[in-house]
Design a protein around this motif. Structure first.
Motif, PDB file in Angstrom:
ATOM      1  N   SER A 120       0.715  -1.118  -0.004  1.00  0.00           N
ATOM      2  CA  SER A 120       0.004  -0.020  -0.001  1.00  0.00           C
ATOM      3  C   SER A 120       0.909   1.043  -0.028  1.00  0.00           C
ATOM      4  N   ARG A 121       1.784   1.195   0.712  1.00  0.00           N
ATOM      5  CA  ARG A 121       3.019   2.464   0.797  1.00  0.00           C
ATOM      6  C   ARG A 121       3.569   2.766  -0.523  1.00  0.00           C
ATOM      7  N   GLN A 122       3.910   1.577  -1.354  1.00  0.00           N
ATOM      8  CA  GLN A 122       4.247   1.657  -2.847  1.00  0.00           C
ATOM      9  C   GLN A 122       3.433   1.904  -3.676  1.00  0.00           C
ATOM     10  N   GLY A 123       2.090   2.239  -3.389  1.00  0.00           N
ATOM     11  CA  GLY A 123       1.076   2.171  -4.303  1.00  0.00           C
ATOM     12  C   GLY A 123       0.518   1.117  -5.092  1.00  0.00           C
ATOM     13  N   MET A 163      -1.342  -1.309  -3.684  1.00  0.00           N
ATOM     14  CA  MET A 163      -2.657  -1.710  -3.094  1.00  0.00           C
ATOM     15  C   MET A 163      -3.357  -0.646  -2.519  1.00  0.00           C
ATOM     16  N   PRO A 164      -4.724  -0.614  -2.925  1.00  0.00           N
ATOM     17  CA  PRO A 164      -5.445   0.665  -2.554  1.00  0.00           C
ATOM     18  C   PRO A 164      -5.594   0.826  -0.857  1.00  0.00           C
ATOM     19  N   GLN A 165      -5.334   1.690  -0.269  1.00  0.00           N
ATOM     20  CA  GLN A 165      -5.106   1.916   1.063  1.00  0.00           C
ATOM     21  C   GLN A 165      -6.506   1.375   1.907  1.00  0.00           C
ATOM     22  N   MET A 166      -7.711   1.544   1.325  1.00  0.00           N
ATOM     23  CA  MET A 166      -8.653   1.053   1.901  1.00  0.00           C
ATOM     24  C   MET A 166      -8.851  -0.433   1.663  1.00  0.00           C
ATOM     25  N   ALA A 167      -8.347  -1.160   0.918  1.00  0.00           N
ATOM     26  CA  ALA A 167      -8.053  -2.555   0.800  1.00  0.00           C
ATOM     27  C   ALA A 167      -7.233  -3.172   1.803  1.00  0.00           C
ATOM     28  N   ARG A 192      -7.988   6.091  12.205  1.00  0.00           N
ATOM     29  CA  ARG A 192      -7.409   7.421  12.006  1.00  0.00           C
ATOM     30  C   ARG A 192      -6.782   7.468  10.525  1.00  0.00           C
ATOM     31  N   ILE A 193      -6.430   6.246  10.112  1.00  0.00           N
ATOM     32  CA  ILE A 193      -5.925   6.345   8.669  1.00  0.00           C
ATOM     33  C   ILE A 193      -6.877   6.469   7.751  1.00  0.00           C
ATOM     34  N   GLU A 194      -8.244   5.545   8.067  1.00  0.00           N
ATOM     35  CA  GLU A 194      -9.463   5.831   7.221  1.00  0.00           C
ATOM     36  C   GLU A 194      -9.775   7.179   7.183  1.00  0.00           C
ATOM     37  N   ALA A 195      -9.716   8.159   8.148  1.00  0.00           N
ATOM     38  CA  ALA A 195     -10.108   9.436   8.302  1.00  0.00           C
ATOM     39  C   ALA A 195      -9.050  10.295   7.428  1.00  0.00           C
ATOM     40  N   SER A 196      -7.963   9.916   7.614  1.00  0.00           N
ATOM     41  CA  SER A 196      -6.882  10.911   6.942  1.00  0.00           C
ATOM     42  C   SER A 196      -6.873  10.355   5.531  1.00  0.00           C
ATOM     43  N   ALA A 197      -7.419   9.543   5.180  1.00  0.00           N
ATOM     44  CA  ALA A 197      -7.499   9.047   3.565  1.00  0.00           C
ATOM     45  C   ALA A 197      -8.438  10.079   2.930  1.00  0.00           C
ATOM     46  N   LEU A 198      -9.333  10.641   3.654  1.00  0.00           N
ATOM     47  CA  LEU A 198     -10.438  11.291   2.937  1.00  0.00           C
ATOM     48  C   LEU A 198      -9.886  12.840   2.733  1.00  0.00           C
ATOM     49  N   PHE A 199      -8.948  13.143   3.262  1.00  0.00           N
ATOM     50  CA  PHE A 199      -8.254  14.509   3.181  1.00  0.00           C
ATOM     51  C   PHE A 199      -7.035  14.438   2.624  1.00  0.00           C
TER      52      PHE A 199
END
Length: 91
Positions: free
Chosen positions: A18-21, A23-27, A55-62
């Motif tokens: 996911s860090r490398q792009g 895998m989608p973060q939500m997955a 917190r990771i989910e919330a931060s992904a929205l912004f």
């Protein structure tokens, strides 16, 4: 205990991907939530992990600029959680 360590390895592999792009973060978050339920860890670990993933989910929205916490710092904390979980599982 080997199954638990295999599960944790899948979780950390997903984090790295996911860090490398790759895998989608939500997955990645879904995989972590589902997989962590199968780890024989004390309740505190589940509580801390749940808070981190929320917190990771919330931060992904912004965007990074409008978020009150750094996405990188949160992902670093997730890796730290995994390191501590591995230490607990192998102790």
């Amino acid at each position: 205990m080997s199954a638990a360590l295999d599960t944790l390895t899948r979780m950390t592999d997903a984090l790295a991907l996911s860090r490398q792009g790759g895998m989608p973060q939500m997955a990645m978050i879904r995989l972590w939530r589902d997989s962590s339920a199968h780890l024989p860890l004390p309740d505190q670990y589940s509580e801390v992990l749940g808070n981190l993933l929320d917190r990771i989910e919330a931060s992904a929205l912004f965007s990074e600029e409008s978020c009150s916490f750094s996405q990188k710092d949160l992902l670093d904390s997730l890796q730290l959680w995994a390191d501590k979980a591995q230490a607990k599982l192998t102790a």
